[in-house]
Design a protein around this motif. Structure first.
Motif, short mmCIF file in Angstrom:
data_model
loop_
_atom_site.label_atom_id
_atom_site.label_comp_id
_atom_site.label_asym_id
_atom_site.label_seq_id
_atom_site.Cartn_x
_atom_site.Cartn_y
_atom_site.Cartn_z
N ASN A 116 -22.83 9.23 13.18
CA ASN A 116 -22.61 7.80 13.02
C ASN A 116 -23.91 6.99 12.98
O ASN A 116 -23.86 5.76 13.00
CB ASN A 116 -21.70 7.29 14.15
CG ASN A 116 -20.29 7.76 13.94
OD1 ASN A 116 -19.55 7.22 13.13
ND2 ASN A 116 -19.91 8.81 14.65
N GLY A 117 -25.03 7.67 12.91
CA GLY A 117 -26.31 6.97 12.79
C GLY A 117 -26.67 6.11 13.99
O GLY A 117 -27.36 5.10 13.84
N VAL A 118 -26.19 6.49 15.16
CA VAL A 118 -26.53 5.74 16.37
C VAL A 118 -27.99 6.02 16.70
O VAL A 118 -28.38 7.17 16.91
CB VAL A 118 -25.59 6.12 17.56
CG1 VAL A 118 -26.03 5.44 18.83
CG2 VAL A 118 -24.15 5.75 17.21
N SER A 119 -28.80 4.97 16.73
CA SER A 119 -30.24 5.15 16.80
C SER A 119 -30.83 5.06 18.20
O SER A 119 -32.00 5.32 18.38
CB SER A 119 -30.92 4.11 15.92
OG SER A 119 -30.58 2.81 16.37
N TYR A 120 -30.05 4.70 19.18
CA TYR A 120 -30.62 4.57 20.50
C TYR A 120 -30.33 5.79 21.36
O TYR A 120 -29.46 6.59 21.08
CB TYR A 120 -30.11 3.30 21.20
CG TYR A 120 -28.61 3.18 21.23
CD1 TYR A 120 -27.85 3.87 22.16
CD2 TYR A 120 -27.95 2.36 20.32
CE1 TYR A 120 -26.48 3.78 22.18
CE2 TYR A 120 -26.57 2.25 20.34
CZ TYR A 120 -25.85 2.96 21.27
OH TYR A 120 -24.49 2.86 21.29
N GLU A 121 -31.12 5.90 22.43
CA GLU A 121 -30.95 6.98 23.39
C GLU A 121 -29.95 6.52 24.45
O GLU A 121 -29.93 5.37 24.84
CB GLU A 121 -32.31 7.25 24.03
CG GLU A 121 -32.33 8.36 25.04
CD GLU A 121 -33.73 8.61 25.55
OE1 GLU A 121 -33.90 8.58 26.77
OE2 GLU A 121 -34.65 8.83 24.73
N LEU A 122 -29.14 7.44 24.90
CA LEU A 122 -28.25 7.12 26.00
C LEU A 122 -28.55 8.06 27.15
O LEU A 122 -29.22 9.07 27.00
CB LEU A 122 -26.79 7.17 25.59
CG LEU A 122 -26.25 8.46 25.00
CD1 LEU A 122 -25.72 9.36 26.09
CD2 LEU A 122 -25.15 8.13 24.03
#
Length: 183
Positions: A116-122
Motif C-alpha cells: 500500500n505504499g505506506v512510507s512511515y515506520e511503525l
C-alpha cells in the motif's frame, strides 16, 4: 398508547443519561492523560516497507502517536494506517507519526505496508508493554496523542474523520514546532 409513549420517553432519558456518562468518562480520561509523559522502551520493534531506509520517528521533537491494539481488527488496523498516511500530508515535516501496533501479525503488517505504499515506520509492540508501561487503559477514542519535545501529552483524542479536531492537531503541532525552533 400512553404506555408506549411513556416507554419511549423513558428510553430516551436513559439513552441521553448514558451518553452523558460516557462523555464524562472520556473527559476524565483526557484530563488524566494531558501532561503525562509517554515512554517508548527498547522492546518496540521498528517495521517499515524498506527498513534499511527508515528513520526512527522516536527522535522527533513533536510526535503524533496512535496506539492500535486488539480493539481494532487486523483489517481495520491496516486501513487506519493508510488513513493516517493520507492525513499526515497536512502536518509540518517536523512532526513524526508514530503508530504503535499490537498484536497484528508482523509478516502481514510488513507485506501490507509495502503493498500500500505506506512510507512511515511503525513500532511493533509484540508484548503489549507500551500500553502497560504508559497506563493506557482508556477508551479507543483516547489512544491518539500529540506529544511535545519532552514526550508529554498535549492533545488526546481521535482526529481522523473530524476536520475541526484535525485542524486543532495541525495548529497545535505547528505551534510546538515553532516553539522548539526558538529554543
Amino acid at each position: 398508547m400512553k404506555q408506549i409513549l411513556c416507554f419511549f420517553i423513558g428510553l430516551s432519558i436513559l439513552v441521553a443519561s448514558g451518553c452523558s456518562r460516557i462523555e464524562n468518562d472520556r473527559a476524565r480520561e483526557v484530563k488524566k492523560l494531558i501532561g503525562r509523559k509517554i515512554v517508548f522502551d527498547s522492546n518496540l520493534e521498528p517495521i517499515a516497507c524498506n527498513i534499511a531506509d527508515a528513520q526512527s520517528p522516536l527522535g522527533a521533537k513533536v510526535k503524533l502517536v496512535a496506539y492500535i491494539d486488539e480493539m481494532a481488527c487486523t483489517n481495520c488496523a491496516l486501513k487506519i494506517l493508510v488513513d493516517w498516511q493520507e492525513s499526515m500530508v497536512d502536518m509540518d515535516r517536523g512532526v513524526e507519526f508514530v503508530p504503535v501496533i499490537y498484536p497484528v501479525d508482523k509478516a502481514k503488517l510488513q507485506d501490507f505496508l509495502c503493498a500500500n505504499g505506506v512510507s512511515y515506520e511503525l513500532m511493533y509492540d509484540a508484548k503489549n508493554r507500551f500500553k502497560k508501561q504508559n497506563r493506557l487503559d482508556v477508551s479507543y477514542l483516547n489512544r491518539t496523542f500529540l506529544l511535545d519535545k519532552n514526550n508529554r501529552i498535549v492533545l488526546v483524542g481521535e482526529p481522523l474523520g473530524n476536520p475541526t479536531f484535525w485542524k486543532l492537531y495541525v495548529d497545535t503541532a505547528n505551534k510546538l514546532i515553532a516553539e522548539s525552533s526558538d529554543n
